[in-house]
Design an enzyme around this catalytic site. Structure first.
Site, PDB file in Angstrom:
ATOM      1  N   CYS A 193      -6.543  -6.485   2.904  1.00 17.01           N
ATOM      2  CA  CYS A 193      -7.911  -6.380   3.922  1.00 17.01           C
ATOM      3  C   CYS A 193      -9.209  -7.198   3.234  1.00 17.01           C
ATOM      4  O   CYS A 193      -9.992  -7.341   3.743  1.00 17.01           O
ATOM      5  CB  CYS A 193      -8.034  -5.043   4.277  1.00 17.01           C
ATOM      6  SG  CYS A 193      -7.897  -3.932   2.806  1.00 17.01           S
TER       7      CYS A 193
ATOM      8  N   HIS B 187       0.922  -1.254   0.000  1.00 20.22           N
ATOM      9  CA  HIS B 187       0.123  -0.092   0.174  1.00 20.22           C
ATOM     10  C   HIS B 187       0.746   1.249   0.034  1.00 20.22           C
ATOM     11  O   HIS B 187       0.720   2.229  -0.831  1.00 20.22           O
ATOM     12  CB  HIS B 187      -0.825  -0.120   0.983  1.00 20.22           C
ATOM     13  CG  HIS B 187      -1.771  -1.078   1.147  1.00 20.22           C
ATOM     14  ND1 HIS B 187      -2.775  -1.524   0.434  1.00 20.22           N
ATOM     15  CD2 HIS B 187      -2.023  -2.040   2.283  1.00 20.22           C
ATOM     16  CE1 HIS B 187      -3.563  -2.423   0.741  1.00 20.22           C
ATOM     17  NE2 HIS B 187      -2.937  -2.759   2.025  1.00 20.22           N
TER      18      HIS B 187
END
Length: 453
Positions: free
Chosen positions: A42, A10
């Protein structure tokens, strides 16, 4: 300007894309030891549970997209050594074994985190899996096809999401955690008690307050989990115990927390000049306490990565800190929290009070008016809001973003009572539930009787 980036998760993706756009003349080289980049971990439980059918949607960048920005991405290349002061690194091509050296003017470290793997007897057996990246998720899906009984170790967000996914796919599920409550880092007992009741109703076995001691099996494959309080037969074990920062490359070269999280300033620079870091490999300024804390969240990572790019040449945009705001959906319940729980505040030595509100989210004359549970935690002396949690079958989670802004700006619970929110019967009451919580926390007004003449 020659820029090297280690890791493309990320934070790495955000840093690389923004750096390429801000400094088009820079030479940017990315070293990534995996065969993919920018995987939204996630979303693993959604993928494992079959909600996400096409895993391609869980990737938001690719080497080809980065190449279009002029970035050189060396996939399956593991950086083995960094000389931060000397501005040099060594890397190994994991396919050919070839080693190379490179130099840099600026180094961006976005190496992320890795699951905690305890040293337990039998942990090397087959069907004991980790849950972090794309390859892990594919292995879990493949192994789960033949598994009737699944055991998840660790009752954090990922663990709870996985037991829900496995239960909905018809598995016999056990959830083990050494703490006596699920999601204890994120929610107070008012919330976790209700969630645990739901999980139990769904047939999930909760083995809380007990520690895994060893695994046993047959023919090299796990068949049993032995804890401090019992034994659980299983066909598959998923370890979701937690994460540790992946920062061995810079150990002894930059300041770190005791757990290895890299300490950065508000401009994302480490204690070593020209070395920047972001994401799960870093500590971050936690506004409720004012301290550097380890809070690995994708939201923190993308913000930090973006700020690295903006501050790479000169300090430009400071980071405002984080409240650790997060959310989760468990069956029909929409849940979110920000800042400190009452429990974590006590652990930090803060003297706090809390207001708990149970109410309908909109007027009862509407066709439906589902209930909500809201808790706001505030410092006793200053009345400063330090945290909040909400749960409802209606999606009211965005209200926690509002509380996050309140914490960011050091607002008090008394100010929360009178913040201007709109009213429309479809959505809320004349007193928004956030206002109502603030009103409940207000101190009574002292009225002195007039003096007698």
């Amino acid at each position: 300007m020659k820029i090297a980036v280690i890791g493309c998760t990320h934070a790495g993706t955000a840093a690389i894309v923004n750096t390429a756009k801000l400094y088009p003349d820079a030479t940017i080289t990315v070293y990534e030891r995996n065969d993919n980049i920018s995987f939204l971990s996630c979303g693993i439980a959604l993928y494992v549970g079959g909600v996400v059918k096409d895993p391609d949607g869980l990737f938001y960048s690719s080497p080809n997209q980065l190449a279009d920005l002029g970035v050189v991405t060396k996939m399956l290349h593991e950086v083995t050594e960094v000389d931060a002061k000397g501005h040099k690194l060594r890397a190994k091509n994991l396919q050919t074994g070839e080693e190379l050296e490179d130099t840099f003017d600026k180094l961006i470290v976005t190496t992320g985190s890795w699951p905690v793997v305890p040293k337990l007897e039998g942990i090397e057996m087959d069907n004991i899996l980790l849950c972090k990246n794309y390859n892990h998720s594919n292995t879990i899906i493949e192994k789960a096809k033949d598994a009737k009984r699944v055991t998840v170790v660790g009752a954090g967000y990922i663990g709870v999401e996985l037991v829900e996914a496995f239960q909905m796919n018809g598995k016999e599920v056990t959830l083990i955690d050494s703490v006596d409550r699920i999601l204890n880092k994120y929610l107070d007992p008012e919330f976790t008690d209700a969630i645990e009741h739901t999980l139990t109703e769904k047939g999930i076995t909760l083995a809380l307050g007990q520690t895994v001691q060893k695994f046993s099996g047959e023919n090299g494959k796990v068949t049993k989990v032995i804890t401090s309080k019992g034994e659980f037969e299983t066909d598959l074990v998923i370890l979701c115990i937690g994460f540790r920062p992946n920062t061995e490359l810079l150990k002894g070269q930059v300041d770190m927390l005791p757990n290895g999280a890299i300490i950065v300033d508000k401009y994302m620079q480490t204690s070593q000049k020209d070395v920047f870091a972001a994401g799960d490999s870093c500590a971050i300024h936690y506004n409720p306490t004012g301290k550097a804390s380890y809070i690995p969240l994708a939201t923190n990572a993308v913000r930090m990565g973006t700020l690295v790019a903006r501050n790479l040449v000169r300090p430009t945009t400071p980071y405002m800190g984080t409240q650790g705001t997060s959310g989760i959906k468990i069956y029909e319940q929409n849940i979110a929290g920000t800042g400190m729980t009452e429990t974590s505040a006590a652990d930090e030595g803060l003297i706090v009070e809390a207001v708990v509100l149970e109410d309908s989210y909109r007027p009862e004359f509407m066709p439906t008016a589902e209930k909500l549970l809201l808790k706001v935690v505030y410092e006793q002396a200053t009345r400063r809001i330090v945290g909040a949690q909400i749960m409802s079958q209606v999606d009211l989670t965005q209200s926690i973003n509002t509380i996050s802004v309140c914490i960011q700006n050091n607002m008090t619970v008394d100010e929360l009572a009178f913040i201007d929110f709109f009213f429309q019967p479809h959505y809320n009451k004349p007193w928004n539930f956030l206002n109502t919580a603030g009103l409940q926390a207000l101190r009574p007004v002292e009225v002195k009787a007039p003096a007698l003449v």
